[in-house]
Write a protein that holds these residues in place. Structure first.
Motif, PDB file in Angstrom:
ATOM      1  N   CYS A  11      76.618  76.792  56.504  1.00 54.98           N
ATOM      2  CA  CYS A  11      77.130  76.614  55.139  1.00 54.98           C
ATOM      3  C   CYS A  11      76.013  76.281  54.153  1.00 54.98           C
ATOM      4  O   CYS A  11      76.280  76.099  52.973  1.00 54.98           O
ATOM      5  CB  CYS A  11      78.180  75.500  55.118  1.00 54.98           C
ATOM      6  N   ILE A  15      71.157  82.178  50.314  1.00 51.20           N
ATOM      7  CA  ILE A  15      71.847  83.405  49.923  1.00 51.20           C
ATOM      8  C   ILE A  15      71.006  84.207  48.929  1.00 51.20           C
ATOM      9  O   ILE A  15      70.764  85.396  49.128  1.00 51.20           O
ATOM     10  CB  ILE A  15      73.225  83.095  49.314  1.00 51.20           C
ATOM     11  N   ARG A  39      72.408  78.538  47.700  1.00 59.17           N
ATOM     12  CA  ARG A  39      72.764  78.481  49.119  1.00 59.17           C
ATOM     13  C   ARG A  39      74.244  78.786  49.316  1.00 59.17           C
ATOM     14  O   ARG A  39      75.025  78.824  48.366  1.00 59.17           O
ATOM     15  CB  ARG A  39      72.395  77.120  49.700  1.00 59.17           C
ATOM     16  N   GLU A  40      74.581  79.031  50.571  1.00 56.94           N
ATOM     17  CA  GLU A  40      75.942  79.408  50.896  1.00 56.94           C
ATOM     18  C   GLU A  40      76.939  78.380  50.385  1.00 56.94           C
ATOM     19  O   GLU A  40      76.769  77.188  50.552  1.00 56.94           O
ATOM     20  CB  GLU A  40      76.084  79.565  52.409  1.00 56.94           C
ATOM     21  N   ARG A  41      77.977  78.879  49.701  1.00 54.80           N
ATOM     22  CA  ARG A  41      79.059  78.108  49.114  1.00 54.80           C
ATOM     23  C   ARG A  41      78.634  77.314  47.881  1.00 54.80           C
ATOM     24  O   ARG A  41      79.328  76.410  47.446  1.00 54.80           O
ATOM     25  CB  ARG A  41      79.753  77.223  50.149  1.00 54.80           C
ATOM     26  N   PHE A  75      70.126  86.963  51.298  1.00 52.99           N
ATOM     27  CA  PHE A  75      70.516  86.634  52.670  1.00 52.99           C
ATOM     28  C   PHE A  75      69.293  86.621  53.590  1.00 52.99           C
ATOM     29  O   PHE A  75      69.364  87.050  54.737  1.00 52.99           O
ATOM     30  CB  PHE A  75      71.569  87.619  53.171  1.00 52.99           C
ATOM     31  N   LYS A 170      80.250  88.121  50.487  1.00 54.55           N
ATOM     32  CA  LYS A 170      79.817  86.743  50.686  1.00 54.55           C
ATOM     33  C   LYS A 170      79.149  86.177  49.437  1.00 54.55           C
ATOM     34  O   LYS A 170      78.968  84.962  49.319  1.00 54.55           O
ATOM     35  CB  LYS A 170      78.844  86.664  51.873  1.00 54.55           C
ATOM     36  N   ASN A 201      84.531  80.989  52.146  1.00 56.07           N
ATOM     37  CA  ASN A 201      83.105  80.982  52.450  1.00 56.07           C
ATOM     38  C   ASN A 201      82.375  81.987  51.562  1.00 56.07           C
ATOM     39  O   ASN A 201      81.944  83.041  52.018  1.00 56.07           O
ATOM     40  CB  ASN A 201      82.917  81.323  53.933  1.00 56.07           C
ATOM     41  N   THR A 203      79.678  82.451  47.937  1.00 59.31           N
ATOM     42  CA  THR A 203      78.735  81.902  46.963  1.00 59.31           C
ATOM     43  C   THR A 203      78.971  82.621  45.640  1.00 59.31           C
ATOM     44  O   THR A 203      79.210  83.832  45.621  1.00 59.31           O
ATOM     45  CB  THR A 203      77.293  82.126  47.446  1.00 59.31           C
ATOM     46  N   CYS A 242      84.339  76.290  57.087  1.00 59.03           N
ATOM     47  CA  CYS A 242      83.107  77.069  57.138  1.00 59.03           C
ATOM     48  C   CYS A 242      83.191  78.100  58.265  1.00 59.03           C
ATOM     49  O   CYS A 242      82.493  77.993  59.277  1.00 59.03           O
ATOM     50  CB  CYS A 242      81.907  76.160  57.337  1.00 59.03           C
TER      51      CYS A 242
END
Length: 256
Positions: A11, A15, A39-41, A75, A170, A201, A203, A242
């Protein structure tokens, strides 16, 4: 071993990463030595005056422009060699869309399934069902056969969002999604984005002129200021959330 559970670590993976990125239109320097990581989320709100480089930055991230200097990673992969564009949903400014373009809502949503270099891809029955699911999720199913140019601004934005979500991305990038729609529709649209951020989940990277709306969710102070650009960031995740999900399926189940 760090001792951090794999789900928790995932998580926080990188990204979008910008490293000393610069871009100029002729002699006009628009972006200079910009470094930033989403970053993710994360939900990133990008604020800046006209000419600050907001749209230019988004167009570089989605590969429509190349930086003069510096590097962009998506990513974890350098943008110049990135291939998994289906992981990214992009909602451009409505003013970039020609309202006279002769396409129906269904055709616009289905166009989100065409990957780069796959413009002649034959659509399957599963693709058609995916488009129906996307339209129903965004409450535009009854508009499927209408011309996109005949819709209201708010309806058009839902169509473009359905197009962006059809591949279960994503990363969702939105360029001024609230421009040209009434205040109530803006609030409903932003509520949907907040719900997606809190429960899924994904971004988000959104350009906006609406300081009040951005600050109401992302906080009063920017996490970073670079030149004329301000980055407001909020991270949202729970370990149990997550996981990989089918966004459209779960949004419909939640009744969003």
């Amino acid at each position: 071993m760090s001792g951090i559970p794999a789900q928790a670590d995932s998580c926080h993976r990188e990204i979008v990463a910008l490293e000393q990125v610069s871009y100029a239109f002729g002699s006009q320097q628009v972006i200079e030595n910009l470094s930033f990581t989403a970053r993710e989320r994360d939900f990133v709100g990008l604020i800046g005056a006209n000419g600050a480089g907001k749209t230019t930055l988004l167009r570089m991230i989605v590969g429509l422009l190349k930086p003069d200097r510096g590097q962009i990673r998506l990513f974890g992969t350098p943008a110049k060699s990135f291939k998994d564009w289906h992981l990214i949903g992009y909602v451009p400014q409505r003013k970039q869309f020609n309202p006279l373009f002769p396409a129906t809502v269904r055709e616009v949503v289905l166009s989100g399934l065409y990957g780069r270099g796959k413009l002649l891809k034959r659509l399957s029955k599963a693709d058609a069902l995916r488009a129906e699911d996307a339209m129903d999720t965004l409450h535009i199913g009854e508009l499927a056969d209408k011309r996109i140019g005949a819709l209201s601004g708010g309806q058009q934005q839902r169509v473009f969002l359905a197009r962006a979500l059809i591949n279960n991305p994503k990363l969702l990038i939105l360029d001024e999604p609230m421009v040209g729609i009434d205040a109530e529709t803006q609030q409903n649209f932003f509520h949907l984005l907040r719900h997606m951020h809190q429960r899924h989940n994904m971004t988000f990277l959104m350009v906006s002129h609406d300081m009040e709306m951005v600050r109401s969710y992302l906080g009063q102070e920017p996490k970073q200021v670079s030149g004329k650009l301000s980055f407001y960031v909020r991270h949202s995740h729970d370990l149990e959330d997550c996981v990989e999900t089918d966004l459209l399926h779960t949004l419909r189940k939640e009744g969003t």
